[in-house]
Design an enzyme around this catalytic site. Structure first.
Site, short mmCIF file in Angstrom:
data_model
loop_
_atom_site.label_atom_id
_atom_site.label_comp_id
_atom_site.label_asym_id
_atom_site.label_seq_id
_atom_site.Cartn_x
_atom_site.Cartn_y
_atom_site.Cartn_z
N LYS A 83 0.85 -1.19 0.00
CA LYS A 83 0.00 0.00 0.00
C LYS A 83 0.88 1.24 0.00
CE LYS A 83 -4.47 0.07 2.18
NZ LYS A 83 -5.17 0.01 3.47
C1 E4P Z 1 -8.48 0.71 3.44
O1 E4P Z 1 -7.65 0.02 2.92
C2 E4P Z 1 -8.38 1.30 4.78
O2 E4P Z 1 -7.74 0.39 5.62
C3 E4P Z 1 -9.72 1.57 5.42
O3 E4P Z 1 -10.79 1.22 4.60
C4 E4P Z 1 -9.82 2.89 6.10
O4 E4P Z 1 -11.12 3.04 6.63
P1 E4P Z 1 -11.51 4.04 7.81
O5 E4P Z 1 -11.91 5.32 7.20
O6 E4P Z 1 -12.68 3.36 8.47
O7 E4P Z 1 -10.31 4.15 8.71
#
Ligand code: E4P
Length: 214
Positions: A83
């Protein structure tokens, strides 16, 4: 539509996996921090449970640092997807990693043009964060719709991971739009399966069955 689970919690991953609902896993530094364990140990354990793309995020914010971290993460398992944050240095890292054959998930995307740039840089996945847009009174699902259209217009292979999902409607609308993947928190996964009419109907069947024994 593929379902990924958005958690670093091993118990949640095991439970969702046993339901046959886990095509992949996404983690982020905040989710890892919640577990209070070593990052690499968690990622290795997830790779033992799930045979699918497992996203692990870099911490560096400069291109060279991201590439170094990405190479190390990619060594953990063939299923690792690195990522990379959606910043200019991240785009540079994405392009170089794509040339090296290291899979990338460009994260923290909040606009369709960011998604277009990530695809042009060679990202394997793009993660639009829809719940966080909703929190600002901007329509997160509109972002998904726009990315689906742009990627379809130009036949990009980049897969859309709808992220920051907060409720079942986010999943339903994303599926109707043709998004490739929803990465779903464990709490929301349970809500997808639930329906009060199912519970009511099942109770009635079981109550009636009891009557046959009298
Ligand atoms: C995606 O890869 C992220 O880990 C995640 O969806 C972030 O979501 P949040 O806004 O609930 O922290």
């Amino acid at each position: 539509m593929k379902f990924f689970i958005d958690t670093a919690n091993i118990d949640e991953i095991r439970e969702a996996h046993s339901m046959g609902m886990v095509d992949g896993v996404t983690t982020n530094p905040s989710l890892i921090a919640k577990e209070g364990r070593d990052f690499e140990d968690i990622i290795k354990e997830i790779c033992q449970i799930v045979d699918g793309p497992i996203s692990a995020e870099v911490i560096s914010t400069d291109t060279e640092g991201m590439i170094k971290e990405a190479r190390n993460l990619a060594k953990i398992h063939d299923n690792i997807v690195v990522k990379i944050p959606m910043i200019v240095d991240g785009l540079k890292a994405t392009r170089r990693l794509s040339e090296e054959g290291i899979k990338t998930n460009v994260t923290l995307a909040f606009s369709p043009l960011q998604a277009l740039m990530a695809a042009k840089a060679g990202a394997n996945y793009i993660s639009p964060f829809i719940g966080r847009l909703d929190d600002l009174s901007q329509e997160g699902l509109l972002l998904v719709e726009q990315i689906v259209e742009i990627y379809s217009n130009y036949a990009f292979d980049t897969e859309i991971i709808v992220a920051s999902i907060r409720n079942p409607l986010h999943v339903l609308e994303s599926a109707l739009m043709g998004a490739d993947i929803a990465t779903i928190p464990f709490s929301v996964l349970g809500k997808l399966a639930a329906h009060p009419m199912t519970d009511k109907g099942l109770k009635a069947f079981l109550d009636d069955w009891e009557k046959t024994k009298k």
